[in-house]
Design a protein around this motif. Structure first.
Motif, short mmCIF file in Angstrom:
data_model
loop_
_atom_site.label_atom_id
_atom_site.label_comp_id
_atom_site.label_asym_id
_atom_site.label_seq_id
_atom_site.Cartn_x
_atom_site.Cartn_y
_atom_site.Cartn_z
N THR A 93 0.83 -1.20 0.00
CA THR A 93 0.00 0.00 0.00
C THR A 93 0.87 1.25 0.00
OG1 THR A 93 -1.75 -1.17 1.19
CG2 THR A 93 -1.84 1.23 1.19
N ALA A 94 1.87 1.28 0.87
CA ALA A 94 2.76 2.43 0.94
C ALA A 94 3.57 2.59 -0.34
CB ALA A 94 3.69 2.31 2.15
N VAL A 95 4.00 1.48 -0.94
CA VAL A 95 4.73 1.55 -2.21
C VAL A 95 3.87 2.19 -3.29
CG1 VAL A 95 5.59 0.12 -4.11
CG2 VAL A 95 6.35 -0.32 -1.77
N VAL A 96 2.62 1.74 -3.40
CA VAL A 96 1.71 2.31 -4.40
C VAL A 96 1.45 3.79 -4.11
CG1 VAL A 96 -0.68 2.25 -5.22
CG2 VAL A 96 0.64 0.13 -5.04
N VAL A 97 1.30 4.13 -2.84
CA VAL A 97 1.09 5.53 -2.47
C VAL A 97 2.28 6.39 -2.88
CG1 VAL A 97 0.96 7.09 -0.48
CG2 VAL A 97 -0.61 5.15 -0.65
N LEU A 98 3.50 5.90 -2.68
CA LEU A 98 4.68 6.65 -3.10
C LEU A 98 4.69 6.85 -4.62
CD1 LEU A 98 7.49 5.09 -0.86
CD2 LEU A 98 6.58 7.42 -0.72
N VAL A 99 4.41 5.79 -5.35
CA VAL A 99 4.38 5.89 -6.81
C VAL A 99 3.30 6.88 -7.25
CG1 VAL A 99 3.85 4.63 -8.94
CG2 VAL A 99 5.36 3.60 -7.21
N GLU A 100 2.12 6.77 -6.66
CA GLU A 100 1.02 7.67 -7.03
C GLU A 100 1.34 9.13 -6.66
OE1 GLU A 100 -1.19 7.23 -9.09
OE2 GLU A 100 -2.92 6.12 -8.35
N THR A 101 2.08 9.33 -5.57
CA THR A 101 2.44 10.69 -5.18
C THR A 101 3.37 11.33 -6.21
OG1 THR A 101 2.14 10.16 -2.84
CG2 THR A 101 3.43 12.12 -3.35
N LEU A 102 4.34 10.56 -6.70
CA LEU A 102 5.22 11.09 -7.75
C LEU A 102 4.43 11.37 -9.02
CD1 LEU A 102 8.49 8.96 -7.38
CD2 LEU A 102 7.95 11.21 -6.42
N ILE A 103 3.47 10.51 -9.35
CA ILE A 103 2.63 10.73 -10.52
C ILE A 103 1.82 12.02 -10.35
CG2 ILE A 103 0.61 9.84 -11.77
CD1 ILE A 103 1.73 7.02 -11.28
N ARG A 104 1.27 12.22 -9.15
CA ARG A 104 0.50 13.44 -8.89
C ARG A 104 1.38 14.68 -9.03
NH1 ARG A 104 -2.35 15.10 -3.10
NH2 ARG A 104 -2.77 17.28 -3.65
N LEU A 105 2.57 14.64 -8.45
CA LEU A 105 3.48 15.79 -8.54
C LEU A 105 3.81 16.10 -10.00
CD1 LEU A 105 5.88 15.02 -5.55
CD2 LEU A 105 4.07 16.74 -5.63
N LYS A 106 3.99 15.05 -10.80
CA LYS A 106 4.29 15.25 -12.22
C LYS A 106 3.11 15.92 -12.92
CE LYS A 106 7.32 14.68 -15.50
NZ LYS A 106 8.63 15.34 -15.42
N ARG A 107 1.91 15.48 -12.63
CA ARG A 107 0.72 16.07 -13.24
C ARG A 107 0.55 17.53 -12.85
NH1 ARG A 107 -3.05 10.80 -11.93
NH2 ARG A 107 -2.59 9.65 -13.85
N GLU A 108 0.97 17.84 -11.63
CA GLU A 108 0.84 19.21 -11.13
C GLU A 108 1.96 20.11 -11.63
OE1 GLU A 108 -1.38 18.14 -6.89
OE2 GLU A 108 0.76 18.58 -6.92
N GLY A 109 2.98 19.53 -12.27
CA GLY A 109 4.10 20.32 -12.75
C GLY A 109 5.01 20.80 -11.65
#
Length: 465
Positions: A140-156
């Motif tokens: 769960t934490a691994v997926v959350v870390l991956v998703e957080t980087l994806i979110r940051l990328k989307r936000e620029g």
């Protein structure tokens, strides 16, 4: 590794990330997180246990997700290590500061379907919990870390520090991939480990009690105590029986307690825990934090398996081997003694103590490979404490945020040994002993997925911008 956690609902004002949408208010259900939950479901389905050669499969899946989100392919690397692998993903910033490392592991402890109520490798949501091997430790934490980087990328988002995601593939076993990562990535500002620390809820009321930042962990060491004897026919027993001699040695090890120890991290942790723990145990925590030489307080804490490791080096017999035939006197016998050594205590001094305790010159005491790794406590960085406190208080205003020490071992120890300050900051709040990490029917409160996404976003933006 996974330390006890606690469960709880996010505060009404908490913001959570909805994949492909952005931020939403007050919705902490998994239904609001279709992308995250699909990724977690797939991750749980991959049995990344030792010997199954499945860690590279999960690494490739996560790498594809990161690259699809815009992380350049040249910044995503899978490092083969034997039958397992490590995954590295660099989220590039402006380069004004050293990188911030983000740590986790993709492997899990083995799980037998016949022993579980549900299929351990199928994610099931039931009664407010997520069930499956890795829900708590730590897919769960691994997926959350991956998703957080994806979110940051989307936000620029453009941080000053590069963010480097380091996912090991054998933290639960040999840690060979961790050692490789630490060799390559030790020139860093600090490391944040999602596999340690975290929040605790009161087991009776369910209200948040405190949050611990793991700033220290004990050194892990295995010692093999071995004996030999001439053996012979079992119909002609002798006094020189290797198994009997070993049994007496084990009794001596079981009866011995290493002296109490403390440092600023463990005293602060016990002081905070004491304020939330009723009865004699809480009083002992408070007393020991103020007076570490208090033998009565130390004895009370040592009688509790959850806290003896917070104030002493511990050594315990974990595996036995002896004899060579059912109808023969044993020619050899050995026991593995697993020690969790208080920070700052040399491994050799623990071996010397065991030699004195067993009091048998014919016994050999050997440190097993790989060699133990000293894990000095990390300095309490105010920027890390402030960022984590802000994220915790966004969910639970006013909750105490204190440093803590893990009695177990995590990937952080190799980075601490390489000079990288390391901090365990798992986002989850759970009740003590409520997740069954490493055990049967592992679970995690479903609320912790959304809470984790918001926690990590807040922490990384504050520390890296």
């Amino acid at each position: 590794m996974r330390t006890p956690r606690a469960l709880g609902s996010a505060a009404a004002a908490t913001l959570v990330f909805c994949a492909g949408i952005g931020l939403a208010h007050a919705d902490t259900t998994t239904a609001a997180l279709p992308e995250t939950m699909a990724m977690l479901k797939h991750a749980i389905s991959i049995p990344t246990v030792e010997g199954e050669h499945q860690v590279p499969v999960l690494a490739a899946y996560l790498a594809d997700k990161l690259k699809a989100a815009g992380i350049p392919a040249g910044d995503v690397e899978i490092i083969p290590v034997g039958e397992t692998a490590a995954l590295v993903a660099r989220y590039r910033g402006t380069g004004e500061g050293k990188p911030i490392l983000l740590s986790g592991h993709m492997d899990v402890v083995a799980a037998k379907r016949q022993d579980w109520t549900r299929d351990p490798f199928t994610l099931i949501e039931e009664n407010g919990y997520l069930y499956g091997r890795g829900t708590a430790d730590m897919k769960t934490a691994v997926v959350v870390l991956v998703e957080t980087l994806i979110r940051l990328k989307r936000e620029g988002f453009k941080p000053r520090h590069d963010l480097i995601l380091l996912l090991s593939g054998d933290e639960e076993t040999a840690m060979a991939s961790t050692r490789e990562l630490a060799k390559r990535y030790h020139d860093a500002e600090f490391l944040l480990n999602a596999d340690a620390g975290g929040g605790t809820l009161n087991p009776d009321t369910g209200k948040p009690a405190l949050y611990q930042i793991q700033a220290a962990e004990k050194t892990y060491a295995d010692f093999r105590i071995a004996l030999t004897s001439p053996g012979g026919h079992s119909s002609e027993p002798t006094a020189d029986n290797a198994i009997y001699r070993l049994a007496r040695i084990i009794d001596r090890v079981a009866s011995y307690q290493f002296p109490p120890q403390s440092n600023e991290i463990t005293r602060a942790s016990l002081r905070a825990l004491g304020a939330h723990t009723p009865g004699p145990l809480g009083a002992a925590m408070t007393q020991f934090a103020a007076h570490p030489d208090d033998a009565t307080a130390a004895a009370t804490l040592s009688a509790d398996p959850a806290y003896v490791g917070q104030i002493r080096t511990t050594c315990v017999a974990t595996m036995l081997n002896g004899g060579h035939a059912l109808n023969a006197l044993p020619q050899s016998a050995s026991v593995n003694v697993n020690c969790r050594i208080f920070p700052g205590t040399p491994v050799d001094s623990v071996r010397d103590t065991l030699v004195k305790v067993i009091d048998d010159q014919s016994a050999s005491v050997t440190v097993l490979q790989p060699p133990p790794v000293a894990s000095p406590a990390s300095p309490l960085r105010q920027d890390v404490i402030a960022a984590v406190t802000d994220a915790v208080h966004a969910r639970y205003p006013g909750v105490d945020v204190v440093p803590g020490m893990s009695a177990g071992a995590s990937d952080s120890m190799y980075f601490r040994n390489a000079g990288v300050p390391s901090y365990g900051i798992d986002a989850a709040f759970t009740k003590p002993d409520d997740t069954f990490a490493h055990g049967l029917n592992e679970k995690l409160p479903a609320s912790e997925v959304a809470a984790g996404l918001e926690f990590w976003h807040r922490v990384l933006v504050q520390l890296a911008e």
